[in-house]
Write an enzyme that holds these catalytic residues in place. Structure first.
Site, PDB file in Angstrom:
ATOM      1  CE  LYS A  39      -0.606   0.034   5.023  1.00  0.00           C
ATOM      2  NZ  LYS A  39      -1.507   0.449   6.067  1.00  0.00           N
ATOM      3  CE1 TYR A 275      10.999  31.968  -0.979  1.00  0.00           C
ATOM      4  CE2 TYR A 275      10.952  29.578  -0.769  1.00  0.00           C
ATOM      5  CZ  TYR A 275      10.754  30.722  -1.523  1.00  0.00           C
ATOM      6  OH  TYR A 275      10.326  30.623  -2.810  1.00  0.00           O
TER       7      TYR A 275
HETATM    8  C1  LIG Z   1      -3.285  -3.625   8.533  1.00  0.00           C
HETATM    9  C2  LIG Z   1      -1.822  -3.596   8.313  1.00  0.00           C
HETATM   10  N1  LIG Z   1      -1.166  -4.737   8.206  1.00  0.00           N
HETATM   11  C3  LIG Z   1       0.168  -4.773   7.996  1.00  0.00           C
HETATM   12  C4  LIG Z   1       0.893  -3.612   7.900  1.00  0.00           C
HETATM   13  C5  LIG Z   1       2.376  -3.699   7.679  1.00  0.00           C
HETATM   14  O1  LIG Z   1       3.088  -3.181   8.749  1.00  0.00           O
HETATM   15  P1  LIG Z   1       4.678  -3.153   8.724  1.00  0.00           P
HETATM   16  O2  LIG Z   1       5.046  -2.187   7.660  1.00  0.00           O
HETATM   17  O3  LIG Z   1       5.086  -2.711  10.073  1.00  0.00           O
HETATM   18  O4  LIG Z   1       5.106  -4.529   8.377  1.00  0.00           O
HETATM   19  C6  LIG Z   1       0.244  -2.389   8.030  1.00  0.00           C
HETATM   20  C7  LIG Z   1       1.014  -1.153   7.954  1.00  0.00           C
HETATM   21  O5  LIG Z   1       0.628  -0.052   8.191  1.00  0.00           O
HETATM   22  C8  LIG Z   1      -1.157  -2.374   8.237  1.00  0.00           C
HETATM   23  O6  LIG Z   1      -1.839  -1.231   8.390  1.00  0.00           O
END
Ligand SMILES: Cc1ncc(COP(=O)(O)O)c(C=O)c1O
Length: 382
Positions: A39, A275
């Site tokens: 994601k 700036y």
């Molecule tokens: C629902 C869920 N699962 C797994 C993960 C993966 O976490 P990590 O990057 O700590 O492995 C995330 C990360 O935000 C998450 O929101």
């Protein structure tokens, strides 16, 4: 791969490092499947680039945040099981079913529209029920499982393929009391289904830290994000590994962020830079102007604090991070010239700057540093 000369900045993706990290996790997982959490543009590494590397590494599950990411993967031809971990609006149920996406579900309303869409398309809708075990984000409270399950039984198009949960306090501490509390709650939910005579095939609650530290949380699938990109979730996770006598995984950072020098200039002692004139030189100074700014994801809080690497040496950021530029002090780096390579994250000669270092300077976590790198910057596999 050769870097296109027309680029002013780019993100390099080290395919070997990614493959290595996958193997580091796989070695410890036994029969448990590994989901690549890709994601947020694969944590800033580039959704399709990482999906391709993950597929080549034999990964069969992808975790995304929304339908759009799932669709982009399907349209690029990926046939992996794609689980949407975020929220799917009611209006997107048809797309979910049409593109064979799976969703994490925690509302009856979403289940009902998914069932309707599946009925219309003469298909099944695969869902993973999210259990509220103590994070108090998405999730069905255990005491509500009865009500939800009664409704699910009236929806034959719904296939409860998975049962999932997510840890709240596993990266921030070396104390395992809360993770164990959440694990026990998750086990209670699993047992609740068992008592109904239902064995849910894909149970999962591990993120990177849990996958590293608690084999008892692996179940059928682990959802690993940050670790696959070669970053540790936190220092506490590494310390916890050592405290438990576990051999820490040998992770290799996958991402380097580079740019080109846009101008080299000499300015007088006492001149102000950028700036707000927040920096005034204390000696005749040579500056490199670098075409990267907060629009690109280089956090403004790094003003006057971070450094970049040029010709294998550290060059301190002077003045504020602008929207599209930063200025770095190259007075002590001889020979810097126009279009020399700049490293914002990564290694140059014997020096390196890590996402963790930038995170610490910016008062955040490496997750935010990498996910914020503007998706429009080209990702190049090297
Ligand atoms: C629902 C869920 N699962 C797994 C993960 C993966 O976490 P990590 O990057 O700590 O492995 C995330 C990360 O935000 C998450 O929101």
């Amino acid at each position: 791969m050769k870097i296109d000369e027309s680029l002013v900045q780019w993100v390099e993706i080290d395919s070997q490092a990614f493959r290595h990290n996958v193997q580091e996790f796989k070695k410890r997982l036994g029969r448990t499947e590994l989901m690549a959490v890709i994601k947020a543009n694969a944590y800033g590494h580039g959704l399709l680039v990482i999906a391709r590397l993950a597929k080549e590494a034999g990964i069969r599950w992808f975790g995304v945040n929304n339908v759009e990411e799932g669709l982009a993967l399907r349209q690029a031809g990926f046939d992996q099981a794609i689980l949407i971990l975020g929220y799917v609006p009611l209006s997107q149920a048809e797309a979910v079913v049409h593109y064979d996406l799976r969703t994490v579900v925690y509302n009856l309303e979403n289940l009902k529209v998914l069932a309707r869409a599946a009925r219309q398309q003469k298909k099944k809708a695969f869902v993973h029920l999210k259990i509220e075990t103590g994070t108090n984000r998405q999730g069905i409270p255990i005491k509500k499982l009865g009500i939800i399950f009664r409704e699910i039984k009236k929806l034959p198009e719904i296939v409860v393929e998975g049962l999932s949960s997510h840890f709240a306090n596993i990266e921030d501490t070396t104390d395992d009391v809360y993770p164990r509390y959440q694990l026990n709650n998750f086990l209670e939910a699993i047992n609740w289904f068992k008592r109904q005579g239902v064995e849910i095939p894909v149970k999962h609650m591990s993120c990177t830290a849990a996958a590293m530290l608690f084999p008892e949380t692996h179940f059928d699938l682990v959802r690993v994000g940050i670790g696959l990109y070669g970053l540790w979730p936190s220092r506490e996770t590494l310390v916890s590994c050592r405290m438990r006598g576990q051999e820490p995984l040998k992770l290799k950072p996958v991402l380097s962020w580079r740019a080109k020098v846009a101008q080299v200039k000499s300015i007088a002692r006492g001149a102000c830079i950028g700036y707000g004139c927040t920096y005034r030189t204390t000696r005749p100074t040579k500056l490199a102007v670098i075409p990267v700014g907060y629009y690109d994801g280089y956090d403004r809080s790094l003003s006057n604090s971070a450094y970049v690497l040029i010709r294998g040496k550290r060059a301190q950021i002077r003045g504020r991070v602008c929207m599209n530029f930063i200025m770095a002090d190259i007075t002590d780096i001889p020979g810097v010239k126009l279009e020399d390579r700049v490293t914002l994250i990564g290694t140059d000669g014997k020096e390196k700057i890590t996402a963790d270092q930038l995170a610490s300077l910016a008062g955040t976590i490496s997750y935010e540093i990498v996910t914020r790198i503007n998706p429009l910057i080209p990702r190049v596999i090297v």
